[in-house]
Design an enzyme around this catalytic site. Structure first.
Site, PDB file in Angstrom:
ATOM      1  N   CYS A   2       5.585  -3.625  -9.446  1.00 27.39           N
ATOM      2  CA  CYS A   2       5.090  -3.742 -10.818  1.00 27.39           C
ATOM      3  C   CYS A   2       4.440  -5.113 -11.001  1.00 27.39           C
ATOM      4  O   CYS A   2       4.896  -6.107 -10.452  1.00 27.39           O
ATOM      5  CB  CYS A   2       6.171  -3.593 -11.885  1.00 27.39           C
ATOM      6  SG  CYS A   2       7.007  -2.022 -11.838  1.00 27.39           S
ATOM      7  N   ARG A  27       0.394  -4.163  -6.962  1.00 24.70           N
ATOM      8  CA  ARG A  27       1.860  -4.201  -7.085  1.00 24.70           C
ATOM      9  C   ARG A  27       2.437  -2.866  -7.565  1.00 24.70           C
ATOM     10  O   ARG A  27       3.650  -2.716  -7.693  1.00 24.70           O
ATOM     11  CB  ARG A  27       2.263  -5.314  -8.063  1.00 24.70           C
ATOM     12  CG  ARG A  27       1.807  -6.692  -7.637  1.00 24.70           C
ATOM     13  CD  ARG A  27       2.214  -7.722  -8.657  1.00 24.70           C
ATOM     14  NE  ARG A  27       3.639  -7.930  -8.655  1.00 24.70           N
ATOM     15  CZ  ARG A  27       4.293  -8.782  -7.904  1.00 24.70           C
ATOM     16  NH1 ARG A  27       3.636  -9.533  -7.047  1.00 24.70           N
ATOM     17  NH2 ARG A  27       5.599  -8.912  -7.986  1.00 24.70           N
ATOM     18  N   TRP A  72       5.099   0.541 -10.669  1.00 25.61           N
ATOM     19  CA  TRP A  72       5.541   1.302  -9.501  1.00 25.61           C
ATOM     20  C   TRP A  72       6.954   1.739  -9.868  1.00 25.61           C
ATOM     21  O   TRP A  72       7.881   0.933  -9.892  1.00 25.61           O
ATOM     22  CB  TRP A  72       5.547   0.426  -8.253  1.00 25.61           C
ATOM     23  CG  TRP A  72       5.784   1.192  -6.980  1.00 25.61           C
ATOM     24  CD1 TRP A  72       4.834   1.785  -6.193  1.00 25.61           C
ATOM     25  CD2 TRP A  72       7.038   1.428  -6.328  1.00 25.61           C
ATOM     26  NE1 TRP A  72       5.419   2.384  -5.104  1.00 25.61           N
ATOM     27  CE2 TRP A  72       6.776   2.185  -5.160  1.00 25.61           C
ATOM     28  CE3 TRP A  72       8.351   1.091  -6.606  1.00 25.61           C
ATOM     29  CZ2 TRP A  72       7.767   2.596  -4.284  1.00 25.61           C
ATOM     30  CZ3 TRP A  72       9.348   1.509  -5.735  1.00 25.61           C
ATOM     31  CH2 TRP A  72       9.058   2.247  -4.589  1.00 25.61           C
ATOM     32  N   ASN A  98       9.058  -6.654 -14.738  1.00 29.16           N
ATOM     33  CA  ASN A  98       9.014  -6.369 -13.305  1.00 29.16           C
ATOM     34  C   ASN A  98      10.428  -6.628 -12.766  1.00 29.16           C
ATOM     35  O   ASN A  98      10.977  -7.689 -13.025  1.00 29.16           O
ATOM     36  CB  ASN A  98       7.990  -7.304 -12.653  1.00 29.16           C
ATOM     37  CG  ASN A  98       8.124  -7.391 -11.135  1.00 29.16           C
ATOM     38  OD1 ASN A  98       7.842  -8.425 -10.557  1.00 29.16           O
ATOM     39  ND2 ASN A  98       8.524  -6.339 -10.493  1.00 29.16           N
ATOM     40  N   GLY A  99      10.995  -5.642 -12.060  1.00 28.33           N
ATOM     41  CA  GLY A  99      12.340  -5.835 -11.512  1.00 28.33           C
ATOM     42  C   GLY A  99      13.231  -4.665 -11.852  1.00 28.33           C
ATOM     43  O   GLY A  99      12.770  -3.627 -12.353  1.00 28.33           O
ATOM     44  N   GLU A 468       1.758  -1.209  14.895  1.00 27.69           N
ATOM     45  CA  GLU A 468       1.019  -1.579  13.678  1.00 27.69           C
ATOM     46  C   GLU A 468      -0.172  -0.641  13.471  1.00 27.69           C
ATOM     47  O   GLU A 468      -0.469  -0.242  12.339  1.00 27.69           O
ATOM     48  CB  GLU A 468       0.568  -3.050  13.798  1.00 27.69           C
ATOM     49  CG  GLU A 468      -0.354  -3.555  12.698  1.00 27.69           C
ATOM     50  CD  GLU A 468       0.250  -3.504  11.298  1.00 27.69           C
ATOM     51  OE1 GLU A 468       1.426  -3.150  11.136  1.00 27.69           O
ATOM     52  OE2 GLU A 468      -0.500  -3.787  10.339  1.00 27.69           O
ATOM     53  N   LYS A 472      -0.756   1.569  10.118  1.00 33.34           N
ATOM     54  CA  LYS A 472      -1.984   1.487   9.302  1.00 33.34           C
ATOM     55  C   LYS A 472      -2.582   2.877   9.111  1.00 33.34           C
ATOM     56  O   LYS A 472      -3.057   3.220   8.032  1.00 33.34           O
ATOM     57  CB  LYS A 472      -3.030   0.580   9.965  1.00 33.34           C
ATOM     58  CG  LYS A 472      -2.781  -0.903   9.885  1.00 33.34           C
ATOM     59  CD  LYS A 472      -3.139  -1.541   8.559  1.00 33.34           C
ATOM     60  CE  LYS A 472      -1.963  -1.801   7.700  1.00 33.34           C
ATOM     61  NZ  LYS A 472      -1.026  -2.813   8.045  1.00 33.34           N
ATOM     62  N   GLU A 475      -0.497   4.801   6.628  1.00 38.15           N
ATOM     63  CA  GLU A 475      -0.528   4.202   5.299  1.00 38.15           C
ATOM     64  C   GLU A 475      -1.801   4.540   4.525  1.00 38.15           C
ATOM     65  O   GLU A 475      -1.732   4.901   3.357  1.00 38.15           O
ATOM     66  CB  GLU A 475      -0.426   2.686   5.504  1.00 38.15           C
ATOM     67  CG  GLU A 475       0.133   1.925   4.363  1.00 38.15           C
ATOM     68  CD  GLU A 475       0.307   0.449   4.703  1.00 38.15           C
ATOM     69  OE1 GLU A 475      -0.201  -0.030   5.746  1.00 38.15           O
ATOM     70  OE2 GLU A 475       0.937  -0.242   3.903  1.00 38.15           O
ATOM     71  N   HIS A 491       9.592  10.295  27.994  1.00 37.35           N
ATOM     72  CA  HIS A 491      11.003  10.462  27.633  1.00 37.35           C
ATOM     73  C   HIS A 491      11.168  11.283  26.352  1.00 37.35           C
ATOM     74  O   HIS A 491      12.160  11.145  25.661  1.00 37.35           O
ATOM     75  CB  HIS A 491      11.672   9.090  27.488  1.00 37.35           C
ATOM     76  CG  HIS A 491      11.675   8.314  28.762  1.00 37.35           C
ATOM     77  ND1 HIS A 491      12.429   8.671  29.867  1.00 37.35           N
ATOM     78  CD2 HIS A 491      10.952   7.230  29.148  1.00 37.35           C
ATOM     79  CE1 HIS A 491      12.206   7.818  30.855  1.00 37.35           C
ATOM     80  NE2 HIS A 491      11.294   6.934  30.442  1.00 37.35           N
ATOM     81  N   LYS A 590       2.415  -3.075  -2.883  1.00 40.72           N
ATOM     82  CA  LYS A 590       2.279  -4.145  -1.898  1.00 40.72           C
ATOM     83  C   LYS A 590       3.562  -4.958  -1.742  1.00 40.72           C
ATOM     84  O   LYS A 590       3.942  -5.315  -0.651  1.00 40.72           O
ATOM     85  CB  LYS A 590       1.129  -5.061  -2.300  1.00 40.72           C
ATOM     86  CG  LYS A 590       0.882  -6.128  -1.275  1.00 40.72           C
ATOM     87  CD  LYS A 590      -0.557  -6.423  -1.099  1.00 40.72           C
ATOM     88  CE  LYS A 590      -0.794  -7.305   0.105  1.00 40.72           C
ATOM     89  NZ  LYS A 590      -0.943  -6.504   1.326  1.00 40.72           N
TER      90      LYS A 590
HETATM   91  C1  AGP Z   1       1.811  -3.211   5.478  1.00 42.40           C
HETATM   92  O1  AGP Z   1       0.544  -2.670   5.497  1.00 42.40           O
HETATM   93  C2  AGP Z   1       2.695  -2.706   4.452  1.00 42.40           C
HETATM   94  N1  AGP Z   1       2.104  -2.659   3.183  1.00 42.40           N
HETATM   95  C3  AGP Z   1       4.159  -3.121   4.514  1.00 42.40           C
HETATM   96  O2  AGP Z   1       4.683  -2.572   5.680  1.00 42.40           O
HETATM   97  C4  AGP Z   1       4.492  -4.628   4.463  1.00 42.40           C
HETATM   98  O3  AGP Z   1       4.098  -5.264   5.627  1.00 42.40           O
HETATM   99  C5  AGP Z   1       6.003  -4.777   4.229  1.00 42.40           C
HETATM  100  O4  AGP Z   1       6.340  -4.211   3.010  1.00 42.40           O
HETATM  101  C6  AGP Z   1       6.479  -6.215   4.283  1.00 42.40           C
HETATM  102  O5  AGP Z   1       5.873  -6.981   3.294  1.00 42.40           O
HETATM  103  P1  AGP Z   1       5.950  -8.557   3.305  1.00 42.40           P
HETATM  104  O6  AGP Z   1       5.198  -9.049   4.473  1.00 42.40           O
HETATM  105  O7  AGP Z   1       5.367  -8.977   1.997  1.00 42.40           O
HETATM  106  O8  AGP Z   1       7.404  -8.906   3.420  1.00 42.40           O
END
Ligand code: AGP
Length: 595
Positions: A2, A27, A72, A98-99, A468, A472, A475, A491, A590
């Protein structure tokens, strides 16, 4: 999760709030809203839509004070009723939050018994009602302060009260910054949302509350009025504009050459910090990294680099799975890595490690973040604000920082250091070369976009990049991607291979090369389409693979950095081809401030 914002001054508040909310949408973006103080009361507009849609529906209002929120959902589904701002009976008080609040049910029941009527399922809604209840016996300033002292949990809150030309804020455990203008004040969850308006910021600490008017900021720390400290931020490092790019993700990938250069420029400072850590610990004998998501994959690099190059045993732990059972011994260093510095799981793990006797280093992109404040030593990656939910330049900055830690370590010989630096310095140009040859990535992305699943494989140092790359892909392109150490395919995952599951291999030209080529032959035998990311002029690979994306030649040890750029671009163009909302993928936010 948020984003919250607020404004008080001489400009039209609605325009400023919508503008800031658009910059805070990373956010959370399942619903949004604003509340404005008007002569006849507080006007609230909110809905389950994106900020620009809400702005289009809104009829301009002449108000100079307001608050805004982009959500969010955590407590209560994403509905219009649960969207913020929340207001008290008769809209006398409005609040954005937020929280998450703990134990709010008894407070809610108490307020209901006192005649308050609730309109949502959220925890937040108790705050405006509490303020209104308090106002029966005290001033609005005291009523807000008392309410923020009553609620428990994590919060960053902004509130407005009918007939009060003031903006109220307070926080515990969630970020909140005040932007200082001339005869105006701004509030936001992060400073980059306000970069267009000011470069003067006050970062609130936990349990701070403040009362803002256009010309004054009254800050209360532990209940006492305190002189606020204003920090000046470099506008370039706080820039969150698109500058002509179609998406923030592409813009942020294109900033990666600059991120490498900045990392190199800061190497001496990092060496000084490392020397202090080394002295305090009597030599680093063991490293434990703590991180989540992409930051965890970045941290995996250290698990390979530190033992191989420095002979320091290193263990990478997921923040969300960290069991703080072992006590930190003399010489053990915990390194928590988080671009936002606000990830709840990483912060919890970092605090647990510290409580267990580890010295704590934070690597974060946000200087005043919670993680930074919890750490004994802080290294700030200067990637600049990252808006796109998919992390790109910040992951690269974390990996570059980890390489720099290795390079800055006193045990590395001068000769090895100079040699590595020469290669490191070439990376920005080599990344630009990848940008120049992006057509091959775009055509592979068009091909990939038709599949439902894909498997990334690699060996050794490039294995974290395979993980990674798969993350990506999931995501933003919504293709089910998995990353495997190439040797692990047989395996189990082999059972999945066939024409419908392409394999994307990151080829490292190192001691793992021959085994990887054997794995690629095995893949081809199972008829899986093979895409290789490999150096130019590798005939073995071009004969084996259906598609080859070439990367410039570098020393194998630094190849993960170039391969990282390729997997990011591949995910980006696949998502673009599918017409997905690249910067704001579904169900994600994010900054993940809940466990
Ligand atoms: C990455 O593309 C993601 N959005 C997510 O995995 C992110 O890296 C993770 O939430 C950790 O965030 P941070 O680096 O702010 O701790």
């Amino acid at each position: 999760m948020c984003g919250i914002t607020g404004y008080i001054g001489y400009k039209n508040a609605d325009k400023v709030l919508f503008d800031c909310l658009k910059r805070l949408e990373y956010r959370g973006y399942d619903s949004c809203g604003i509340a404005l103080v008007q002569s006849d009361g507080i006007k609230v507009i909110k809905d389950t839509c994106r900020v620009k849609e809400l702005e289009a529906k809104h009829k301009k209002v002449n108000s100079k004070i307001g608050i805004g929120h982009t959500r969010w959902a955590t407590c209560g589904e994403p509905t219009a009723a649960n969207a913020h701002p929340h207001s008290s009976c008769g809209d006398k008080v409005a609040v954005v939050h937020n929280g998450t609040l703990d134990q709010f049910i008894p407070l809610k029941e108490d307020l209901i018994n006192k005649g308050h009527v609730f309109k949502s399922e959220t925890d937040t809604e108790i705050i405006p009602h509490l303020i209104e209840e308090n106002m029966k016996t005290m001033s609005a300033d005291d009523a807000v302060k008392k309410a923020l002292g009553t609620i428990q949990g994590a919060f960053a809150v902004a509130a407005i009260v009918q007939n009060e030309n003031k903006l109220y804020v307070g926080k515990v455990g969630c970020p909140l910054v005040i932007g200082v203008g001339d005869s105006e004040c701004y509030v936001a969850s992060d400073s980059s949302a306000l970069s267009k308006y000011t470069n003067r910021f006050i970062y609130l600490k936990d349990h701070d509350t403040a009362v803002l008017t256009p010309d004054s900021i009254k800050l209360f720390r532990n209940g006492k009025e305190t002189e606020p400290e204003i920090e000046l931020l470099d506008k370039n490092l706080n820039d969150a504009e698109l500058h002509g790019y179609p998406h923030f993700m592409l813009k942020e990938i294109h900033e990666e050459p600059r991120v490498i250069t900045t990392t190199i420029d800061d190497l001496d400072d990092l060496a000084t910090l490392l020397a202090t850590i080394d002295k305090d610990l009597g030599g680093i004998r063991m490293i434990k990294t703590l991180a989540c998501g992409s930051s965890y994959y970045a941290s995996l690099m250290m698990r390979y680099l530190a033992p191989q190059i420095l002979g320091i045993p290193t263990f990478a732990e997921l923040g969300s799975e960290y069991c703080s059972l072992t006590k930190g011994q003399k010489g053990t260093l915990a390194i928590a890595i988080s671009q936002s510095g606000e990830t709840a799981d990483t912060i919890k793990a970092a605090k647990a490690a510290k409580a267990n006797g580890y010295k704590l280093m934070a690597i974060t992109n946000v200087k005043n973040s919670q993680l930074a404040r919890a750490a004994d030593y802080v290294w700030t990656t200067k990637a600049g604000p990252e808006v796109s939910v998919a992390a790109t330049k910040t992951v690269l900055s974390q990996i570059a920082a980890l390489y720099s830690l290795i390079l800055a370590h006193p045990s590395l010989s001068k000769l090895n250091k100079e040699d590595a630096m020469d290669t490191f310095r070439k990376l920005p140009d080599q990344i630009n070369k990848i940008f120049e040859n992006v057509d091959s990535i775009i055509s592979v992305a068009s091909y990939l976009a038709d599949f439902k699943d894909a498997i990334y494989i690699a060996r050794g140092l490039n294995y974290p990049i395979a993980l990674e790359g798969a993350l990506k892909l999931k995501e933003i392109s919504y293709i089910h991607g998995e990353g495997y150490a190439a040797g692990e395919l047989k395996h189990g995952p082999f059972a999945l291979l066939g024409k419908e599951v392409p394999v994307i291999a990151i080829v490292s030209h190192d001691e793992n090369y021959d085994s990887l080529v054997t794995n690629l032959r095995e893949v081809k035998t199972r008829q899986a389409p093979l895409i290789a990311i490999s150096e130019e002029n590798d005939l073995t690979i071009s004969n084996l693979a259906d598609y080859v994306i070439t990367v410039p030649h570098t020393k194998p040890i630094l190849s993960p950095i170039l391969n990282l750029v390729v997997v990011q671009l591949l995910a980006y163009y696949t998502a673009v081809k599918k017409g997905n909302p690249v910067d704001f993928p579904r169900n994600l936010a994010k900054t993940v401030t809940v466990e």
